[in-house]
Design a protein around this motif. Sequence first.
Motif, PDB file in Angstrom:
ATOM      1  N   LYS A  62      10.889   9.901  10.491  1.00  0.00           N
ATOM      2  CA  LYS A  62      10.478  10.909   9.498  1.00  0.00           C
ATOM      3  C   LYS A  62      11.687  11.689   8.981  1.00  0.00           C
ATOM      4  N   GLY A  65      13.300   9.355   6.511  1.00  0.00           N
ATOM      5  CA  GLY A  65      12.510   9.263   5.280  1.00  0.00           C
ATOM      6  C   GLY A  65      12.438  10.569   4.506  1.00  0.00           C
ATOM      7  N   ARG A  94      12.920   6.843  -2.245  1.00  0.00           N
ATOM      8  CA  ARG A  94      11.875   6.216  -1.432  1.00  0.00           C
ATOM      9  C   ARG A  94      11.340   4.926  -2.061  1.00  0.00           C
ATOM     10  N   MET A  97      12.703   2.100  -0.391  1.00  0.00           N
ATOM     11  CA  MET A  97      12.368   1.949   1.037  1.00  0.00           C
ATOM     12  C   MET A  97      10.913   1.512   1.180  1.00  0.00           C
ATOM     13  N   MET A  99       7.847   1.461   4.380  1.00  0.00           N
ATOM     14  CA  MET A  99       7.650   1.898   5.765  1.00  0.00           C
ATOM     15  C   MET A  99       6.358   1.316   6.309  1.00  0.00           C
ATOM     16  N   PHE A 101       3.659   1.809   9.005  1.00  0.00           N
ATOM     17  CA  PHE A 101       3.199   2.854   9.930  1.00  0.00           C
ATOM     18  C   PHE A 101       2.495   2.247  11.133  1.00  0.00           C
ATOM     19  N   ARG A 167       2.383  -4.533   1.796  1.00  0.00           N
ATOM     20  CA  ARG A 167       2.515  -3.395   0.882  1.00  0.00           C
ATOM     21  C   ARG A 167       3.922  -2.795   0.962  1.00  0.00           C
ATOM     22  N   LEU A 177      11.362   0.541   7.209  1.00  0.00           N
ATOM     23  CA  LEU A 177      11.296   1.249   8.483  1.00  0.00           C
ATOM     24  C   LEU A 177      10.014   0.807   9.195  1.00  0.00           C
ATOM     25  N   ASP A 179       7.553   1.521  12.262  1.00  0.00           N
ATOM     26  CA  ASP A 179       7.222   2.493  13.307  1.00  0.00           C
ATOM     27  C   ASP A 179       6.309   1.835  14.336  1.00  0.00           C
TER      28      ASP A 179
ATOM     29  N   GLU B 133      -2.556   8.969   8.323  1.00  0.00           N
ATOM     30  CA  GLU B 133      -1.204   8.817   7.741  1.00  0.00           C
ATOM     31  C   GLU B 133      -1.212   8.274   6.311  1.00  0.00           C
ATOM     32  N   SER B 137       2.057   7.872   4.027  1.00  0.00           N
ATOM     33  CA  SER B 137       2.468   6.563   3.495  1.00  0.00           C
ATOM     34  C   SER B 137       2.588   6.641   1.974  1.00  0.00           C
ATOM     35  N   GLU B 139       3.572   9.251   0.313  1.00  0.00           N
ATOM     36  CA  GLU B 139       4.880   9.890   0.084  1.00  0.00           C
ATOM     37  C   GLU B 139       6.003   8.878   0.236  1.00  0.00           C
ATOM     38  N   MET B 140       5.882   8.030   1.253  1.00  0.00           N
ATOM     39  CA  MET B 140       6.950   7.061   1.503  1.00  0.00           C
ATOM     40  C   MET B 140       6.988   5.974   0.440  1.00  0.00           C
ATOM     41  N   ILE B 141       5.850   5.745  -0.238  1.00  0.00           N
ATOM     42  CA  ILE B 141       5.848   4.780  -1.344  1.00  0.00           C
ATOM     43  C   ILE B 141       6.496   5.423  -2.573  1.00  0.00           C
ATOM     44  N   GLY B 142       6.697   6.729  -2.515  1.00  0.00           N
ATOM     45  CA  GLY B 142       7.337   7.417  -3.636  1.00  0.00           C
ATOM     46  C   GLY B 142       6.326   8.036  -4.585  1.00  0.00           C
TER      47      GLY B 142
END
Lengths: 285, 267
Positions: A62, A65, A94, A97, A99, A101, A167, A177, A179, B133, B137, B139-142
Motif C-alpha cells: 500500500k 501504491g 497507477r 501498475m 495489483m 489483491f 484484470r 503487485l 498481495d 477491497e 482496487s 484506486e489502483m486501477i487509476g
Amino acid sequence: MHAACPKEGYAPMTDTPFIEIEDLHFSRGEHDIFRGIDMRIPRGQVTAIMGPSGTGKTTLLKLIGGQLTPDRGRVLIDGQDVHRLSRKALFALRKRMGMLFQSGALFSDLNVFENVAFPLRVHTDLPEAMIRDLVLLKLQSVGLRGARALSPAELSGGMARRVALARAIALDPELVLFDEPFVGQDPISMGVLVQLIKRLSEALRLTSLVVSHDIKETLSIADYLYLIADGQVVAHGTPQTLDANQDPRVSQFIHGEPDGPVPFHYPADEFYRDMLGPARPQGAK
Amino acid sequence: MMPSLLNKSTAQVTRLGRKGCDTVESLGRAGAFLLQSSVGVPSREGFSLWLRQMHFVGVLSLAIVLVSGLFIGMVLALQGYTILVDFGAEQALGQMVALSLLRELAPVVAALLFAGRAGSALTAEIGLMKATEQLTSMEMIGVDPLKRVVAPRLWAGFVALPILTVGFSVVGIWGGYLVGVEWLGVFEGSYWSNMQASVAFASDVGNGMIKSLVFAVVVTWIAVFQGYDLVPTSEGISRATTRTVVYSSLAVLGLDFVLTAVMFGGL
C-alpha cells in the motif's frame, strides 16, 4: 551471499531499479511497522517480499501504491517519488501498475468480462470490438475465457484470483503487485497461479513484486527475495543464497521451524506462576 | 485520596478533549469528502452511472414513500375532520391537509423513510465495497472511487428525495380527499377551492421543496460518508448502517425545527 542485511547491502542489480525504497519508516499509533527499510526492485524480474504474518507486507504494498503515506523515507517508481505526486499524477502512474489483491477484489456488480474490460473502458478509447478481443485474450491467458458471463459470486476463490489477474494485466502494465496470491488456495489452484505468475511475468516482461509467506511457491518463481521482520529487512538475496543462509531468523522462516528467534509463545508471565499462583480473573494484570 | 481524584478528573477531561478533537476531525473529513466527490465536470459515463443510481435510490423507494403518503393523508383528513367539525369548519379540511403536508409532513416523513430505505442501503453497499477491497482496487486501477462510486450516489440522492417528496404530497392530498370527501362527505368544491385559495406557491410549496433539498443533501451525505469511512469488518458495516439511520433522523428533525423557525416563525 547475504547474511543479516545492513542498509548498504542492496540487491545486486545491473540495471536501474524500477522501484527504489529508501529509509522507509511507517507506524500505526504507537506501533512501529517499518523502521528504515531499503529495497531495490529490478525491472523485468520477479521479486518476492517475505516475512511472518503481521510484519506489514501488505502495508508495504500500500505504501508502494501510494495508498498510505510513510512517516519518513521515500518510494520511487521509475524515478517518481510516489508520495510527492499530485492526485492526478498518482492516478496516471497507477495506470502503469496492476495489483492482484488477496481477495481478488472483483467488482461485484459487473460480470467476469466487464471486470476485465473495466480498465480498458475507463482508460482507453478503443472500439468495442477491440475491447472484446483484448478481454478474451486476457481471459484465455488465465484459462477462463469460458467463464466470461459468470458473476463474481459464482466463481471459486482460485477462479476469482485468476480473473483478478486478467484484470490486473488488462492494460499491459509495467509493474504488477501481488498481495499474498497463494493464500487459501487448494493445491491445484496454487499450481495454476504459480505457473501463471511465472509465465505471464516472462511473456509480458513484467516487473513483478510478490508479497507472500508461502515459501515453496515463492522460492520457485522469485528471481530475488527480501525477508522482512521486526520492521526491517533481515536478509535478501537469490532463493539459493537465502536457502543456505545461516542467520537463525532467516533459517527459522525459510525452513518453517516452530520455535526460534520468533518465539512460539506470546509473551506472558511464567507458566508455573499462572498455574499455581492466586486465582485472578481472566485478563487481569 | 486527593491525587487519585485529581488524576481521575484529568483523565476524564483528556478523554473529553480527545473526543472533541475526533469529532471535529471527522466533520472536517466529511466536509472535504462532500466537496471532493460532489464537485466535478459532468460526463456521459457519469450520467449513465447517475441514472442507474436514480433507479436504486429513487424508483425503488417509490412504493414505500407513496404508500406512506397515502396513509398519512388519510389519517390527517380523519383527525382534522373530527376537530374541524366541532367548529363547523370542516370546509377548511383541504387547506389543513395540504398545508400540513406541503410545509411539514411530506419533507420530513419522506426524508425519514428515505434514510431508512435508501440511506442504509447506500451505507451498506459502499461499506461492503470497502470491506472487499473493491474501492482500493479501483484506486489502483487509476480510477477515483469518489468520482466513480460516491458522486453518482450523492447526486442521485440530491435529486431523488425532492421528487419523492412531491409524490408524497400529491398522494397524501389525494388520500385526504378520499377520506374527507368520498367517505366523510365534505363538499368537494370547498375541499379543493379552500386549498387553492390558501396555499401559496412560493411560501408553502417552495419552502417545502427547499426543506426537502436540504434534507436530501444531509441524509445522502451522512449515508455515503458513513459507508466510505467505516471500519471494514462485518461489525463495522452494521454499526455504520445504524449510525446512518440515527444521525440522519436526528439531523432531519433538528434541521426541520431550524428551517421552520426561519421560514414560518418570523426569524
